[in-house]
Design a protein around this motif. Structure first.
Motif, PDB file in Angstrom:
ATOM      1  N   LEU A 104      -6.004  -3.282  -0.538  1.00  0.00           N
ATOM      2  CA  LEU A 104      -6.974  -3.209   0.076  1.00  0.00           C
ATOM      3  C   LEU A 104      -8.425  -3.129  -0.925  1.00  0.00           C
ATOM      4  CD1 LEU A 104      -6.781  -0.784   3.292  1.00  0.00           C
ATOM      5  CD2 LEU A 104      -6.226  -3.814   3.444  1.00  0.00           C
ATOM      6  N   VAL A 105      -9.339  -4.635  -0.502  1.00  0.00           N
ATOM      7  CA  VAL A 105     -10.243  -3.841  -1.541  1.00  0.00           C
ATOM      8  C   VAL A 105     -11.459  -4.013  -0.510  1.00  0.00           C
ATOM      9  CG1 VAL A 105     -11.732  -5.329  -2.974  1.00  0.00           C
ATOM     10  CG2 VAL A 105      -9.219  -5.992  -2.997  1.00  0.00           C
ATOM     11  N   TYR A 106     -12.476  -3.978  -0.704  1.00  0.00           N
ATOM     12  CA  TYR A 106     -13.825  -2.760  -0.030  1.00  0.00           C
ATOM     13  C   TYR A 106     -15.073  -3.634  -0.993  1.00  0.00           C
ATOM     14  CZ  TYR A 106     -11.192   0.514   2.405  1.00  0.00           C
ATOM     15  OH  TYR A 106     -10.324   1.351   2.897  1.00  0.00           O
ATOM     16  N   PHE A 107     -15.632  -4.473  -0.134  1.00  0.00           N
ATOM     17  CA  PHE A 107     -17.204  -4.286  -0.359  1.00  0.00           C
ATOM     18  C   PHE A 107     -18.351  -4.089  -0.280  1.00  0.00           C
ATOM     19  CE2 PHE A 107     -13.841  -8.140  -1.033  1.00  0.00           C
ATOM     20  CZ  PHE A 107     -13.841  -8.802  -1.263  1.00  0.00           C
TER      21      PHE A 107
ATOM     22  N   LYS B 186     -11.174  -1.844  -6.164  1.00  0.00           N
ATOM     23  CA  LYS B 186      -9.630  -1.771  -5.246  1.00  0.00           C
ATOM     24  C   LYS B 186      -9.315  -0.569  -4.774  1.00  0.00           C
ATOM     25  CE  LYS B 186      -7.821  -2.602  -8.727  1.00  0.00           C
ATOM     26  NZ  LYS B 186      -6.010  -2.959  -9.769  1.00  0.00           N
ATOM     27  N   ALA B 187      -9.403  -0.697  -3.326  1.00  0.00           N
ATOM     28  CA  ALA B 187      -8.822   0.847  -2.499  1.00  0.00           C
ATOM     29  C   ALA B 187      -8.506   2.346  -3.917  1.00  0.00           C
ATOM     30  CB  ALA B 187      -7.903   1.288  -1.836  1.00  0.00           C
TER      31      ALA B 187
ATOM     32  N   ALA C  14      -8.236   5.419   1.572  1.00  0.00           N
ATOM     33  CA  ALA C  14      -8.324   3.846   1.111  1.00  0.00           C
ATOM     34  C   ALA C  14      -7.358   3.231   1.150  1.00  0.00           C
ATOM     35  CB  ALA C  14     -10.126   3.571   0.395  1.00  0.00           C
ATOM     36  N   SER C  15      -6.260   3.515   1.125  1.00  0.00           N
ATOM     37  CA  SER C  15      -5.380   2.797   0.951  1.00  0.00           C
ATOM     38  C   SER C  15      -4.558   2.052   1.787  1.00  0.00           C
ATOM     39  CB  SER C  15      -3.986   3.692   0.021  1.00  0.00           C
ATOM     40  OG  SER C  15      -4.114   5.037   0.602  1.00  0.00           O
ATOM     41  N   ARG C  16      -4.000   0.798   1.713  1.00  0.00           N
ATOM     42  CA  ARG C  16      -3.489  -0.143   3.186  1.00  0.00           C
ATOM     43  C   ARG C  16      -2.411   1.047   3.370  1.00  0.00           C
ATOM     44  NH1 ARG C  16      -2.136  -5.274   3.038  1.00  0.00           N
ATOM     45  NH2 ARG C  16      -1.671  -6.011   4.463  1.00  0.00           N
TER      46      ARG C  16
END
Length: 457
Positions: free
Chosen positions: A223-226, A240-241, A248-250
């Motif tokens: 997962l990537v957060y913006f 990146k998570a 926050a990981s997948r």
């Protein structure tokens, strides 16, 4: 003063991260130990990397030879570059890392200036400096330095269930804000899809995207957060998570979504949304009445303005539900018809959920429950009676020696040969067919067949 210690194996990554801050004029190199420093406040990445590699042993069993430390004084403390440098050297000495090669960077990307230290933790003999009880040793050292330099006592902010969640503040530490928001949303809200997850994150100006691919022959799923502005435009580099934390990981998010499937009760939200819909005259009125009930409606539109997605966020029950999950009348298509053509969806009254009740063998249908509406030209049947050749036959108890006719179906060609089991005469198909009840019936049949076969030897 709060110290955060990270161990890793990417020397170049740690140097580049701090070098990027310098290039953006949001940081500078204060000092070094056993590493070349020209005194300009900048860093030559290639030269620094080579200097570190000269100290790196050729053979070591240490999997994570690098250490990345951030020292964060209280926001009210104002220190000079000389103070920061002395503070960092003394901290490294007390941590047993005074003889190791390291760099000291000052970061000024947020109002609360702080320092980062990139250090090698493996000696030339290949042995690593012990990291046992690092947390407690570091905390004692920071308290000692606070007293020595007359600094304010600072503690790491702990995330609690009652902390308010706020939108991203551009003037603050964006990475820290994203991490805190993601952690609090995961702790509090229940969701079942990435779309529902993004709906609640979007309230606080965060977007999440899945990344799938293959590196060196190995598949990865992350997962990537913006961080975004109010219009959804990205305002910072993505995170990146793994940079935010395991929460926050997948894997962590997939696990939360899986658990939510068994924990979500849609009835309270459906009841509130139904009441708001019945009282509303249109889109704006509907959204306002939902707000009064502490429910947010997130609508997604195509380029032409048509609604293609609707998500309800119930802050009372802390659940996030796509409209279609609540019912057809709350789906995006139904809301589009209502808002544009004025065709209000028909709201079905919420009925008590009795699916969790276990059927009893001697259950008898009540007179009110046994009524079944007519469908087409078919005659009206009850759960306890069957009409055959114009004559009504009474309800017969189930017995092993006589096939039962209790379980009546509308499609006789497909279901006439299906027997009934005790207590399931309350679950009838036809106009009131329910897929979940049918699945329950099949499960009971399988269980019964297993009992007849007996245990496997």
């Amino acid at each position: 003063m709060v110290a955060k210690i990270s161990l890793g194996n990417s020397l170049y990554g740690a140097i580049c991260y701090n070098g990027e801050k310098i290039n953006k004029e949001k940081g500078r190199l204060l000092d070094t130990n056993k590493i070349y420093n020209d005194g300009s406040g900048t860093v030559n990445l290639h030269r620094v990397y080579e200097d570190f590699m000269r100290w790196m042993p050729s053979h070591t069993k240490t999997e994570r030879p690098m250490m990345h430390i951030s020292l964060n004084p209280h926001p009210d403390d104002r220190l000079s570059d000389t103070d920061y440098t002395a503070l960092a050297h003394e901290y490294m000495q007390k941590m047993g890392l005074g003889d190791m090669p390291y760099l000291i960077f000052k970061h000024m990307d947020i109002d609360r200036h702080h320092i980062h230290i990139v250090a090698l933790r493996v000696g030339t003999d290949g042995k690593a400096v012990s990291d046992r009880n690092n947390f407690y040793r570091s905390k004692d050292i920071t308290r000692e330095l606070e007293r020595k330099y007359n600094l304010h006592t600072a503690e790491r902010q702990r995330i609690t269930s009652d902390m308010p969640i706020r939108k991203i503040d551009l003037s603050g530490d964006i990475k820290r804000q994203v991490a805190n928001t993601v952690k609090m949303v995961g702790m509090r809200y229940k969701f079942q899809t990435i779309g529902e997850y993004n709906a609640i994150l979007g309230l606080y100006n965060i977007r999440c995207e899945q990344t799938d691919g293959r590196v060196n022959g190995r598949e990865y799923h992350g997962l990537v957060y913006f961080a975004t502005d109010d219009n959804g435009n990205t305002i910072a580099s993505p995170f990146k998570a793994s940079r935010l934390g395991k929460f926050a990981s997948r894997t962590a998010i997939d696990s939360r979504m899986e658990r939510a499937k068994d924990n979500i009760d849609i009835r309270p939200t459906k009841q509130s949304v139904s009441e708001a819909m019945a009282e509303s005259s249109g889109k704006d009125d509907f959204i306002a009445r939902l707000k009064e009930r502490n429910i947010d409606l997130i609508l997604r539109h195509t380029d032409t303005g048509r609604i293609y997605g609707a998500t309800f966020i119930d802050h009372n029950t802390r659940t996030v539900l796509n409209g279609s999950r609540l019912g057809r009348q709350f789906s995006a298509n139904a809301l589009e018809q209502w808002f544009t053509a004025g065709e209000r969806p028909s709201v079905v009254p919420i009925q008590p959920d009795t699916r969790q009740e276990q059927p009893q063998p001697d259950t008898q249908p009540s007179q009110s429950d046994s009524q079944q509406p007519e469908s087409g030209n078919a005659q009206s049947n009850t759960a306890g009676q069957q009409t055959t050749g114009g004559k009504s036959q009474g309800h017969q108890p189930f017995s092993q020696g006589q096939p039962s006719q209790q379980f009546q179906h509308s499609d006789t060609s497909a279901h006439d040969d299906v027997p009934s089991i005790p207590g399931l005469d309350l679950f009838h198909t036809g106009p009131g067919f329910d897929a979940e009840e049918e699945a329950f019936y099949r499960a009971m049949q399988r269980r019964k067949r297993k009992k007849r076969r007996g245990p496997r030897l």
